[in-house]
Scaffold this motif. Structure first.
Motif, mmCIF file in Angstrom:
data_model
loop_
_atom_site.group_PDB
_atom_site.id
_atom_site.type_symbol
_atom_site.label_atom_id
_atom_site.label_comp_id
_atom_site.label_asym_id
_atom_site.label_seq_id
_atom_site.Cartn_x
_atom_site.Cartn_y
_atom_site.Cartn_z
ATOM 1 N N GLU A 16 -90.247 6.900 -56.259
ATOM 2 C CA GLU A 16 -90.992 5.583 -56.749
ATOM 3 C C GLU A 16 -90.206 4.923 -57.722
ATOM 4 O O GLU A 16 -90.406 3.653 -57.985
ATOM 5 C CB GLU A 16 -92.138 6.306 -57.875
ATOM 6 C CG GLU A 16 -93.112 5.609 -58.011
ATOM 7 C CD GLU A 16 -94.421 5.910 -58.934
ATOM 8 O OE1 GLU A 16 -94.506 5.776 -60.120
ATOM 9 O OE2 GLU A 16 -94.750 7.065 -58.193
ATOM 10 N N SER A 17 -89.121 5.414 -58.477
ATOM 11 C CA SER A 17 -88.159 4.650 -59.295
ATOM 12 C C SER A 17 -86.746 4.888 -58.768
ATOM 13 O O SER A 17 -86.383 5.951 -58.788
ATOM 14 C CB SER A 17 -88.154 5.257 -60.698
ATOM 15 O OG SER A 17 -87.421 4.418 -61.557
ATOM 16 N N LYS A 18 -86.372 3.708 -58.302
ATOM 17 C CA LYS A 18 -84.964 3.740 -57.781
ATOM 18 C C LYS A 18 -84.012 3.054 -58.797
ATOM 19 O O LYS A 18 -84.225 1.853 -59.432
ATOM 20 C CB LYS A 18 -84.631 3.066 -56.544
ATOM 21 C CG LYS A 18 -85.697 4.008 -55.188
ATOM 22 C CD LYS A 18 -85.676 3.071 -54.169
ATOM 23 C CE LYS A 18 -86.262 3.849 -53.000
ATOM 24 N NZ LYS A 18 -86.046 3.103 -51.575
ATOM 25 N N PRO A 19 -82.534 3.664 -59.049
ATOM 26 C CA PRO A 19 -81.849 2.901 -59.979
ATOM 27 C C PRO A 19 -81.391 1.678 -59.352
ATOM 28 O O PRO A 19 -81.132 1.488 -58.071
ATOM 29 C CB PRO A 19 -80.533 4.035 -60.012
ATOM 30 C CG PRO A 19 -80.608 4.546 -58.581
ATOM 31 C CD PRO A 19 -82.371 4.692 -58.285
ATOM 32 N N LYS A 20 -81.173 0.480 -60.450
ATOM 33 C CA LYS A 20 -80.892 -0.679 -59.989
ATOM 34 C C LYS A 20 -79.319 -1.016 -60.335
ATOM 35 O O LYS A 20 -79.251 -0.726 -61.311
ATOM 36 C CB LYS A 20 -82.001 -1.723 -60.546
ATOM 37 C CG LYS A 20 -81.749 -3.187 -59.840
ATOM 38 C CD LYS A 20 -82.914 -4.085 -60.650
ATOM 39 C CE LYS A 20 -83.394 -5.282 -59.872
ATOM 40 N NZ LYS A 20 -83.834 -6.385 -60.595
ATOM 41 N N PRO A 21 -78.703 -1.353 -59.456
ATOM 42 C CA PRO A 21 -77.353 -1.696 -59.612
ATOM 43 C C PRO A 21 -77.186 -2.945 -60.830
ATOM 44 O O PRO A 21 -78.160 -3.706 -61.011
ATOM 45 C CB PRO A 21 -76.786 -2.689 -58.345
ATOM 46 C CG PRO A 21 -77.542 -1.857 -57.443
ATOM 47 C CD PRO A 21 -78.878 -1.932 -58.026
ATOM 48 N N GLU A 22 -76.217 -3.013 -61.770
ATOM 49 C CA GLU A 22 -75.989 -3.833 -62.876
ATOM 50 C C GLU A 22 -75.998 -5.183 -62.547
ATOM 51 O O GLU A 22 -76.717 -6.057 -63.164
ATOM 52 C CB GLU A 22 -74.828 -3.383 -63.830
ATOM 53 C CG GLU A 22 -74.745 -3.959 -65.085
ATOM 54 C CD GLU A 22 -75.737 -3.221 -66.020
ATOM 55 O OE1 GLU A 22 -75.752 -3.845 -67.100
ATOM 56 O OE2 GLU A 22 -76.127 -2.147 -65.720
ATOM 57 N N ARG A 23 -75.500 -5.435 -61.396
ATOM 58 C CA ARG A 23 -75.320 -6.836 -61.035
ATOM 59 C C ARG A 23 -76.643 -7.344 -60.519
ATOM 60 O O ARG A 23 -76.649 -8.702 -60.653
ATOM 61 C CB ARG A 23 -74.109 -6.867 -59.754
ATOM 62 C CG ARG A 23 -73.021 -6.602 -60.150
ATOM 63 C CD ARG A 23 -71.589 -7.007 -59.123
ATOM 64 N NE ARG A 23 -71.970 -6.459 -58.101
ATOM 65 C CZ ARG A 23 -72.425 -6.999 -56.926
ATOM 66 N NH1 ARG A 23 -72.315 -8.233 -56.845
ATOM 67 N NH2 ARG A 23 -72.519 -6.285 -55.657
ATOM 68 N N LYS A 24 -77.637 -6.695 -60.134
ATOM 69 C CA LYS A 24 -78.663 -6.997 -59.672
ATOM 70 C C LYS A 24 -79.772 -7.302 -60.834
ATOM 71 O O LYS A 24 -80.768 -8.021 -60.524
ATOM 72 C CB LYS A 24 -79.340 -5.998 -58.534
ATOM 73 C CG LYS A 24 -78.418 -5.863 -57.393
ATOM 74 C CD LYS A 24 -78.571 -6.976 -56.395
ATOM 75 C CE LYS A 24 -77.853 -6.742 -55.312
ATOM 76 N NZ LYS A 24 -77.825 -7.864 -54.320
ATOM 77 N N LYS A 25 -79.394 -6.995 -61.833
ATOM 78 C CA LYS A 25 -80.224 -7.106 -62.937
ATOM 79 C C LYS A 25 -80.140 -8.622 -63.579
ATOM 80 O O LYS A 25 -80.921 -8.815 -64.435
ATOM 81 C CB LYS A 25 -80.047 -6.066 -64.202
ATOM 82 C CG LYS A 25 -80.476 -4.802 -63.605
ATOM 83 C CD LYS A 25 -80.149 -3.781 -64.623
ATOM 84 C CE LYS A 25 -80.325 -2.118 -64.302
ATOM 85 N NZ LYS A 25 -79.836 -1.290 -65.449
ATOM 86 N N VAL A 26 -78.982 -9.247 -63.376
ATOM 87 C CA VAL A 26 -78.558 -10.485 -64.168
ATOM 88 C C VAL A 26 -79.388 -11.581 -63.756
ATOM 89 O O VAL A 26 -79.836 -12.402 -64.337
ATOM 90 C CB VAL A 26 -77.188 -10.897 -63.819
ATOM 91 C CG1 VAL A 26 -76.502 -12.035 -64.600
ATOM 92 C CG2 VAL A 26 -76.081 -9.746 -64.365
ATOM 93 N N VAL A 27 -79.614 -11.809 -62.458
ATOM 94 C CA VAL A 27 -80.529 -12.878 -61.991
ATOM 95 C C VAL A 27 -82.059 -12.471 -61.732
ATOM 96 O O VAL A 27 -82.325 -11.830 -61.098
ATOM 97 C CB VAL A 27 -79.871 -13.286 -60.565
ATOM 98 C CG1 VAL A 27 -80.646 -14.701 -59.961
ATOM 99 C CG2 VAL A 27 -78.457 -13.767 -60.903
ATOM 100 N N LEU A 28 -82.907 -13.341 -62.200
ATOM 101 C CA LEU A 28 -84.074 -12.984 -62.246
ATOM 102 C C LEU A 28 -84.797 -13.590 -61.037
ATOM 103 O O LEU A 28 -85.738 -13.094 -60.331
ATOM 104 C CB LEU A 28 -84.919 -13.388 -63.629
ATOM 105 C CG LEU A 28 -84.572 -12.716 -64.757
ATOM 106 C CD1 LEU A 28 -85.451 -13.346 -66.037
ATOM 107 C CD2 LEU A 28 -84.669 -10.992 -64.811
ATOM 108 N N VAL A 29 -84.517 -14.947 -60.775
ATOM 109 C CA VAL A 29 -85.121 -15.792 -59.699
ATOM 110 C C VAL A 29 -84.114 -16.841 -59.206
ATOM 111 O O VAL A 29 -83.588 -17.429 -60.165
ATOM 112 C CB VAL A 29 -86.295 -15.969 -59.930
ATOM 113 C CG1 VAL A 29 -86.360 -17.286 -61.049
ATOM 114 C CG2 VAL A 29 -87.423 -16.715 -58.836
ATOM 115 N N GLU A 30 -84.084 -17.242 -57.959
ATOM 116 C CA GLU A 30 -83.633 -18.370 -57.371
ATOM 117 C C GLU A 30 -84.321 -19.184 -56.883
ATOM 118 O O GLU A 30 -85.141 -19.061 -56.132
ATOM 119 C CB GLU A 30 -82.415 -17.819 -56.365
ATOM 120 C CG GLU A 30 -81.712 -18.648 -55.751
ATOM 121 C CD GLU A 30 -80.613 -18.558 -54.649
ATOM 122 O OE1 GLU A 30 -79.736 -19.315 -54.092
ATOM 123 O OE2 GLU A 30 -80.280 -17.288 -54.630
#
Length: 442
Positions: free
Chosen positions: A426-440
């Protein structure tokens, strides 16, 4: 019959290159004859790493003249010694680094803070400030050649290198021509309401420019179409940006979250690398002309030099008197770094802390290169690596760094425990680089 005379040279005269040099001795390169060569090489590498730290005296000098905080620095593209600085007191000074003199001094260039500087050719300088004016100066003259009035306070300015076009940042990005008194186009994103804090033209494709804003956005524009092409909303606000001089698609962002990010503009969903080391907001950044390193300055009162592709262990410069660093710059020969801070000084630092200034003979250069290659070969050794990585930090920075590491570790443990006590998958770890950008957005 033709007689041929053979010239014979005395080889004994070539055994020594200079008077006083040791006579070359032939060596047997068989490894069986030298069983301790690897141990000796490691000792040499350790000594070379220690010597590099012993001779690390990076501070060169300070350029005085401002009575308030130095807000912005700019370098002339085709000169290795001409640099301009702008201050909160409205003054603009053009410095000659090699002679340590002031080529021009404009104590009342603007009413209020100078927020942007950019060279426009050999002997012209553009400046902007919170007085809603852009001024074009001829170096050596006390009066502006031209004044471009605006409606809002300007925060940044950048000039195309080989044309008369320049861009300014305020509540929107405006494109100007030196021959016209009004902007030729306005660039903005349809739903944007932010204040643009910095704008920069791409060094290779001059029609592309980028900006960062107060609403945590990073935007790409094309002046040929006259509109914003892509926009990224980030986790935290970026304070400055710089285009790579060797890779036109790479851009560097200095962020409010103590980190620096490099992006490839072909893929803006995540940064290509995160550079961690500052313990306060990063306020400025600038690439080296070689593209192999860059400099940053922040509110933790330190200047840091990073190697491209290495997101940790930067070179750290600091002094007792230096306050919050608001602007940093690499010189065009990549040998020196400039920093402007709240205490009103422009400081000159070496690009390599232990580099010797002045004339260096061929033997000295060969010895330096040999020691550098030894350290690079043995940097994974525990003792050598510790000497290479360790940097002295001021006590407030050291304390803040320990506190920051404790908070990050606590956050990591909390997320791990939360993941451990939730349903599987249900909860997967998110890479640090994927947390920087919220939306493009496009």
């Amino acid at each position: 019959m033709v007689k041929i005379s053979v010239l014979q040279h005395d080889l004994s005269s070539h055994t020594a290159t200079r008077p006083g040099d040791p006579t070359p001795v032939s060596r047997n390169l068989n490894p069986l004859v030298h069983p301790f060569s690897r141990a000796r090489e490691r000792t040499r590498a350790l000594n070379a790493a220690k010597m590099d730290r012993m001779f690390a005296k990076p501070f060169v000098g300070a350029l005085e003249g401002h009575v308030d905080a130095v807000e912005v620095l700019a370098k002339q593209g085709d000169s290795i010694s001409t640099v301009a600085s702008g201050s909160w007191d409205g003054g603009v000074i053009v410095h000659n680094l090699s002679q340590r003199i002031q080529m021009a001094r404009l104590p009342q260039g603007h009413k209020g803070k100078v927020t942007g500087l950019s060279f426009a050719g050999d002997s012209r300088l553009l400046s902007c400030g919170v007085d809603c004016n852009v001024k074009l100066w001829k170096i050596g003259s006390d009066e502006p050649v031209n004044v471009f009035p605006g409606k809002y306070a300007f925060n940044s300015i950048d000039h195309q290198r080989f044309s008369s076009i320049f861009a300014t940042a305020s509540t929107l990005v405006q494109i100007w021509d030196e021959t016209k008194s009004a902007p030729i186009s306005n660039l903005t994103f349809p739903t944007s309401t932010e204040t643009i804090s910095s704008v920069r033209f791409n060094l290779s494709e001059s029609s592309i420019l980028a900006s960062v804003g107060s609403d945590r956005t990073f935007t790409l524009y094309d002046i040929r179409t006259g509109k914003a092409e892509r926009r990224v909303v980030m986790q935290m606000r970026a304070n400055a940006l710089s285009w790579s001089p060797t890779f036109p698609t790479n851009i560097l962002l200095a962020s409010e979250d103590h980190n620096l990010y490099t992006f490839d503009i072909r893929r803006l969903d995540a940064p290509s690398l995160i550079y961690k080391g500052h313990v306060a907001a990063v306020m400025s950044c600038d690439w080296s002309p070689t593209g192999t390193e860059f400099v940053s300055g922040g509110w933790d009162r330190t200047v840091r030099i990073w190697q491209t592709g290495q997101g940790h262990s930067p070179e750290v410069y600091h002094t007792k008197r230096m306050q919050r660093v608001t602007s940093t710059l690499f010189t065009t020969d990549a040998r020196f770094v400039l920093s402007g801070s709240d205490d009103g000084n422009v400081r000159i630092w070496k690009g390599k802390a232990s580099e010797r200034l002045g004339i260096v003979t061929a033997r000295e250069r060969a010895a330096v290169e040999y020691r550098s290659s030894l350290v690079d070969r043995w940097k994974m050794d525990k003792e050598v690596g510790k000497v290479v990585r360790t940097r002295h930090l001021p006590k407030p920075v050291y304390t803040a760094n320990k506190l920051k590491n404790t908070m990050l570790e606590s956050k990591r443990v909390k997320e791990e425990r939360r993941r451990k006590h939730t349903r599987a998958g249900e909860s997967k770890p998110k890479p640090e680089r994927k947390k920087v950008v919220l939306v493009e957005q496009t």
